[in-house]
Design a protein around this motif. Structure first.
Motif, PDB file in Angstrom:
ATOM      1  N   ALA A 117     -11.442  30.398   5.386  1.00 43.05           N
ATOM      2  CA  ALA A 117     -10.287  31.070   6.000  1.00 43.05           C
ATOM      3  C   ALA A 117      -9.006  30.703   5.269  1.00 43.05           C
ATOM      4  N   HIS A 118      -8.882  29.451   4.864  1.00 39.25           N
ATOM      5  CA  HIS A 118      -7.684  29.009   4.129  1.00 39.25           C
ATOM      6  C   HIS A 118      -7.580  29.737   2.795  1.00 39.25           C
ATOM      7  N   ASP A 119      -8.710  29.852   2.081  1.00 35.21           N
ATOM      8  CA  ASP A 119      -8.721  30.578   0.802  1.00 35.21           C
ATOM      9  C   ASP A 119      -8.263  32.020   0.988  1.00 35.21           C
ATOM     10  N   VAL A 120      -8.801  32.667   2.012  1.00 36.27           N
ATOM     11  CA  VAL A 120      -8.497  34.078   2.243  1.00 36.27           C
ATOM     12  C   VAL A 120      -7.017  34.266   2.558  1.00 36.27           C
ATOM     13  N   LEU A 121      -6.469  33.407   3.405  1.00 35.43           N
ATOM     14  CA  LEU A 121      -5.048  33.506   3.740  1.00 35.43           C
ATOM     15  C   LEU A 121      -4.173  33.353   2.504  1.00 35.43           C
ATOM     16  N   ALA A 122      -4.476  32.344   1.694  1.00 34.11           N
ATOM     17  CA  ALA A 122      -3.681  32.106   0.484  1.00 34.11           C
ATOM     18  C   ALA A 122      -3.800  33.275  -0.486  1.00 34.11           C
ATOM     19  N   ARG A 123      -4.998  33.807  -0.628  1.00 31.94           N
ATOM     20  CA  ARG A 123      -5.201  34.915  -1.564  1.00 31.94           C
ATOM     21  C   ARG A 123      -4.510  36.175  -1.062  1.00 31.94           C
ATOM     22  N   LEU A 124      -4.621  36.439   0.240  1.00 31.53           N
ATOM     23  CA  LEU A 124      -3.954  37.614   0.795  1.00 31.53           C
ATOM     24  C   LEU A 124      -2.444  37.541   0.601  1.00 31.53           C
ATOM     25  N   GLU A 125      -1.870  36.364   0.788  1.00 32.30           N
ATOM     26  CA  GLU A 125      -0.430  36.203   0.602  1.00 32.30           C
ATOM     27  C   GLU A 125      -0.041  36.533  -0.840  1.00 32.30           C
ATOM     28  N   ALA A 126      -0.847  36.051  -1.795  1.00 38.84           N
ATOM     29  CA  ALA A 126      -0.569  36.358  -3.201  1.00 38.84           C
ATOM     30  C   ALA A 126      -0.764  37.840  -3.488  1.00 38.84           C
ATOM     31  N   MET A 127      -1.772  38.456  -2.882  1.00 41.46           N
ATOM     32  CA  MET A 127      -2.027  39.871  -3.094  1.00 41.46           C
ATOM     33  C   MET A 127      -0.890  40.734  -2.549  1.00 41.46           C
ATOM     34  N   VAL A 128      -0.318  40.327  -1.422  1.00 40.93           N
ATOM     35  CA  VAL A 128       0.848  41.028  -0.890  1.00 40.93           C
ATOM     36  C   VAL A 128       1.990  40.979  -1.903  1.00 40.93           C
ATOM     37  N   GLY A 129       2.102  39.829  -2.606  1.00 37.72           N
ATOM     38  CA  GLY A 129       3.126  39.709  -3.642  1.00 37.72           C
ATOM     39  C   GLY A 129       2.958  40.737  -4.744  1.00 37.72           C
ATOM     40  N   VAL A 130       1.707  41.051  -5.090  1.00 36.35           N
ATOM     41  CA  VAL A 130       1.455  42.090  -6.091  1.00 36.35           C
ATOM     42  C   VAL A 130       1.791  43.467  -5.524  1.00 36.35           C
TER      43      VAL A 130
END
Length: 216
Positions: A189-202
């Motif tokens: 869950a932590h990985d997914v949250l961090a990745r989603l936040e970065a993806m929103v940045g893109v």
């Protein structure tokens, strides 16, 4: 039966029992870890769902044909998302190796043509050509796979390239109506949250004219 044969039989039995107990223990720990992950995903509003065939096809194109695992779906900041475990094998003709990866997909405002940004390397540069943009540092750090250089340049404008250089671990692909990113191992869950936040940045840095002119 000689004493030596009896000893071999006893040793073999102990080894088999030991391996069986080890396998049972590993399977139990895996089940516990998966239940804990499911609880953590549920706290973010994400639920277990059947593996998405489309996302499995994206994984097969990125890596090789393999086997999808658990998938969770839901939304993140109003955008649909899903996270998928994926396992595949590679072989050099003598030995095979099993790889575990995960993919996270986040819906885009519009469907866009394919474009992939991945980590570059000397080996990849030697065996293929990718699109070169105006930033040498970006070209040395990332590989861009896209059929349309004009479109790639429009998406990867200087501000997004600068942001990507500040986040060099992120690899992603525009795949239809979703942005897909991936990482090694099973997701947490932590990985997914961090990745989603970065993806929103893109996604937030994709220019509106790109969505208008190239989107469907």
């Amino acid at each position: 039966m000689t004493a030596f044969m009896v000893l071999l039989l006893l040793v073999g039995t102990v080894v088999i029992v030991g391996l069986t107990l080890l396998i049972i223990g590993l399977q139990k720990r895996q089940r516990i870890a998966m239940r804990q992950r499911a609880d953590a995903m549920a706290r973010n509003g994400w639920y277990l769902a059947p593996p998405n065939p489309w996302l499995a096809d994206v994984a097969a194109a990125l890596f090789t044909r393999g086997r999808p695992g658990e998938m969770f779906a839901g939304d993140y900041r109003g955008r649909g998302m899903c996270a998928l475990d994926y396992t595949y094998t590679t072989s050099n003709g003598k030995t095979t190796q099993t790889h575990q990866v995960h993919l996270v997909a986040l819906n885009l405002p519009a469907a866009l043509p394919p474009l992939t940004v991945s980590k570059d390397s000397a080996l990849r540069r030697a065996f293929g050509n990718d699109i070169e943009l105006e930033s040498k540092l970006f070209n040395d750090t990332f590989r861009i796979d896209c059929a349309d250089q004009r479109y790639a340049s429009a998406v990867l404008h200087p501000q997004l390239m600068e942001w990507m250089l500040a986040n060099p671990g992120l690899e992603w692909q525009l795949a239809g109506n979703a942005l897909v990113s991936w990482g090694v191992g099973q997701f947490t869950a932590h990985d997914v949250l961090a990745r989603l936040e970065a993806m929103v940045g893109v996604i937030d840095r994709i220019p509106p004219f790109v969505l208008r002119d190239y989107g469907a």
